[in-house]
Structures are given as structure tokens and as C-alpha cells.
Design an enzyme around this catalytic site. Structure first.
Site, PDB file in Angstrom:
ATOM      1  N   SER A   5       0.885  -1.216   0.052  1.00  0.00           N
ATOM      2  CA  SER A   5       0.020  -0.120   0.061  1.00  0.00           C
ATOM      3  C   SER A   5       0.999   1.211   0.027  1.00  0.00           C
ATOM      4  O   SER A   5       2.072   1.080  -0.284  1.00  0.00           O
ATOM      5  CB  SER A   5      -0.955  -0.147   1.306  1.00  0.00           C
ATOM      6  N   ASN A   6       0.384   2.179   0.444  1.00  0.00           N
ATOM      7  CA  ASN A   6       1.224   3.477   0.466  1.00  0.00           C
ATOM      8  C   ASN A   6       0.627   4.571   1.593  1.00  0.00           C
ATOM      9  O   ASN A   6      -0.411   4.049   2.386  1.00  0.00           O
ATOM     10  CB  ASN A   6       1.030   4.489  -0.999  1.00  0.00           C
ATOM     11  N   HIS A   7       1.116   5.613   1.721  1.00  0.00           N
ATOM     12  CA  HIS A   7       0.806   6.551   2.705  1.00  0.00           C
ATOM     13  C   HIS A   7      -0.344   7.438   2.703  1.00  0.00           C
ATOM     14  O   HIS A   7      -0.655   8.161   3.521  1.00  0.00           O
ATOM     15  CB  HIS A   7       1.876   7.446   2.871  1.00  0.00           C
TER      16      HIS A   7
END
Ligand code: PMT
Length: 378
Positions: free
Chosen positions: A188-190
Site C-alpha cells: 500500500s502507500n501513505h
């Protein structure tokens, strides 16, 4: 009564009367109620002063003709300009409302109905007459709507004016996608969803119907927004394509995974001491590029989150994904990008760019929606 209600509601009322209207109610009564001298003629017969219908038309925020007779409606529909009321109508730049009042047969007559349709087709709001006892003694539809009903129609019009995107439908993608590796791990990412949620909130506040296609986030759904929760890029793709079919535009704010594991293990992958673990990834569908290819005349706004060569990458995405404009944010700018409550963006289209200062995400969203509005009303 109508004039009194409007004044009581805080309106500045300038009464314009036709010669025939003066037979029913005295100018003195109307001047007293409206707290201004009334206007009837192009010239003041006392001192010859010129009453400019053009400045009247420019001054008013709303032009209300009440009661509107069959005669006045017919003249309005055909552009006859033989009194001050009609010339002011022809030069009015503001919304116009009419409250018809006449005998039932005159109201039902095809000529009156055709005139009303023609006026409505040109944006004039009709406040439907009520049914009941008429001045002629007959019973039927033709009595001017109650003053309270007319005032409500005026208020609704002003409420709509404050909602410039009323009747428009937008899709907003927001947050991060999650690509499972096994039941325990994911890629995923932030992205927190804050920027996309602020956009959805701002669009809804300006009257748009918003479908928010949201990755996982802890945020509450903004008021009046329809939210569709998704996990993976593939789910976001499905939901966004479906919502875009009914939409007038989309804002692609989500941070979507560009790659997803080729296989998702059914059970937790066990660690091993024999060498590195290689994870094979495949490309996800580019949702924005697909919507861009099918957008026709609809509006598509993209985002670009960059770390270097920012402008060149953003311009490349603007072209490749057929965005109308792109919002560039760089991780090199303090306070910009993921998670925080602020952002610092540059809006780039084919005519140029506008660099915004560091603002809250809500203020940034407002500036982006200002640009969306100007694109739509061009
Ligand atoms: O959520 P926050 O914490 O508030 O953070 C906001 C944000 C940093 C996520 C936001 O401001 C932002 O920049 N969003 C876009 C991030 C991104 O993934 O950009 P990109 O350059 O990779 O993608 C370009 C555009 O294509 C984006 O509009 C993206 O939504 C879209 N895209 C990308 C890949 C893909 N498979 N499908 C897409 O639709």
C-alpha cells in the site's frame, strides 16, 4: 403583503408598476410598503427624470413579476417592450420569476400555456397559480400563489445560486489502495484520504452529487456524499468506471497501486532462511487513463505526486491520461502530500499553471473546485 414579506426578509424592493396595475392598488401604498418611490413611466412626469431600464436590470438580483397577467406574460414571451416593466425584463441579467394571476380560462388557454412554456424554456421560473375563488367570481386555477409561496420560491432561487454545481455529478477517488500478498500482508502507500475527502466535501457543499470511491481510511464520510468503499486497485477500477458512467466529471485523487502481486497466497507465507523472497508483481489498470480515454466532453482532473522532475512528470500525465488539468504536489515541499492537514499544489492545464501557497487541505480543495467550476461554466 408580498412586498411587505420581501422587505421583512431583508430585501431591497424596487416596485415597477404598469399603468393597469395602478388601477388596482395605489402607487402610494406600494411606495410606503417598499420604502421607495415606485416606477411606472420611462420619464418622471413631474420633473422629466429618466428611469433607466438598463440600470434597473443591472441593479436587481432577482426580477419578480407578481401578479403576472396573461397580457404581460404574452409580451414577455414575445419581446414586446412597451412599458417600463417589460423593458426592465428585457435588460435583466438576474433570474426572473413570474407569479401568474388571471381567470381560469385565460390561464388554461393554449396561448397562455405556450407563453409560459416559452418563458420557462428561456429560464424564467414560474410560481404556479393556486386554485380557488377568482376575482371574476369563478372557481378554478388562476389565483396568484400565496405571498409566502412566492417568497419561498425567491429564497430557493438564492439558495441555488449559492450552489453553483447543483445538478452536476462527480466521482472522487481518495485514499490508498491495498493489494494483498497473503491474508496477513499487503502492499500500500501513505495516503490518508484527507485530500480526496476534502474535495468530496467541497464539491458537495457547492451542490454537486458526489460518489466518493474510497480506499481504506479512518475518516468520516462528508455530509451529503455517497461513499463506496474499496480495497484493491481492481475494486477501485470497477467502482470508478461504474460511477463515471452517470457523472459529469471525476477527480482522481487516490494513490492507486501501479502493481499488484501476481498471486495472492491463501495462507500466510512462512519465512524461510533459504535466500531472498521474490514477489512477482503485475501492472494494475490505470483507472484515470481509462476514464480519460472515454470521457468525451466530461471533466477529468488528475493528481500527480512526484519527488523529482515534478513539472515534466505532471505534464506527461496531463497529456497521457487526457486530464483537463492536473494537481501537482511534490514530496520535496514541506507540508505537502500524504497524511498532514496541509498541501502545497500547482494547478497545471494546457494554457499554463498556477502555483498555490501552503494551505489547509480544505482550502486547497476549495481552490481546485473553483477551477472545476470555471472549466464547467466556460
Ligand atoms: O490522502 P492524503 O494523505 O491526503 O494525500 C493526498 C495525496 C498525496 C494522495 C494526493 O494529493 C495525491 O497526490 N494523489 C495522487 C497520488 C498518485 O498516486 O499520483 P500518481 O502520480 O501515481 O498518479 C497520477 C494520477 O493517476 C492520479 O490522479 C491517480 O489517482 C491516477 N491513477 C494512478 C494509477 C492508477 N492505477 N490509476 C489511477 O487512476
Amino acid at each position: 403583503m408580498l412586498c411587505r414579506l420581501l422587505v421583512r426578509a431583508g430585501a431591497e424592493v424596487q416596485v415597477v408598476m404598469t399603468a393597469a396595475a395602478k388601477e388596482f392598488i395605489t402607487p402610494l401604498t406600494m411606495a410606503t410598503l417598499s420604502r421607495r418611490p415606485i416606477l411606472v413611466e420611462f420619464f418622471d412626469p413631474e420633473n422629466g427624470a429618466w428611469h433607466s431600464h438598463v440600470s434597473l436590470g443591472e441593479w436587481a438580483d432577482c426580477y419578480l413579476v407578481a401578479p403576472a397577467t396573461a397580457n404581460t406574460l404574452a409580451k414577455m414571451a414575445t419581446g414586446v417592450a412597451d412599458n417600463l416593466l417589460l423593458t426592465a425584463y428585457l435588460s435583466a441579467r438576474c433570474p426572473v420569476l413570474v407569479a401568474p394571476a388571471m381567470d381560469l380560462d385565460m390561464y388554461a388557454h393554449y396561448a397562455t400555456q405556450q407563453n409560459l412554456r416559452s418563458l420557462a424554456d428561456h429560464g424564467v421560473r414560474i410560481v404556479e397559480p393556486a386554485s380557488g375563488e377568482l376575482a371574476s367570481g369563478l372557481e378554478g386555477k388562476g389565483r396568484m400563489a400565496e405571498p409566502e409561496t412566492i417568497v419561498r420560491a425567491v429564497e430557493e432561487l438564492f439558495a441555488e445560486k449559492k450552489k453553483p454545481l447543483a445538478g452536476k455529478r462527480f466521482v472522487v477517488t481518495a485514499g490508498a489502495t491495498i493489494e494483498p500478498i497473503d491474508p496477513v500482508r499487503f502492499l500500500s502507500n501513505h495516503s490518508s484520504g484527507k485530500m480526496g475527502y476534502a474535495l468530496a466535501e467541497e464539491l458537495a457543499a457547492r451542490g454537486a452529487r458526489v460518489t466518493l470511491v474510497s480506499g481504506r481510511t479512518a475518516l468520516a464520510t462528508p455530509a451529503g456524499v455517497e461513499r463506496v468503499d474499496v480495497l484493491t486497485a481492481a475494486e477501485m477500477h470497477r467502482a470508478a468506471v461504474e460511477a463515471f458512467a452517470e457523472a459529469d466529471g471525476a477527480v482522481m485523487c487516490a494513490a492507486v497501486a501501479d502493481y499488484t502481486p501476481c498471486e495472492v497466497a491463501a495462507s500466510k507465507i512462512k519465512k524461510s532462511d533459504e535466500g531472498d523472497w521474490m514477489l512477482r508483481l503485475k501492472r494494475t489498470q490505470d483507472i484515470a487513463a481509462e476514464l480519460g480515454g472515454a470521457k468525451g466532453g466530461r471533466l477529468l482532473v488528475g493528481f500527480a505526486l512526484e519527488t523529482d522532475d515534478e513539472r515534466a512528470h505532471a505534464v506527461d500525465k496531463l497529456e497521457r491520461k487526457h486530464f483537463d488539468f492536473i494537481v501537482l504536489n511534490s514530496l520535496r515541499d514541506a507540508g505537502a502530500g500524504f497524511r498532514g492537514d496541509t498541501n502545497k499544489v500547482t494547478l497545471i492545464d494546457r494554457a499554463g499553471s498556477e502555483e498555490l501557497p501552503l494551505l489547509s487541505k480544505r482550502e486547497t480543495a476549495a481552490r481546485i473546485v473553483d477551477k472545476i467550476e470555471s472549466c464547467i461554466t466556460k
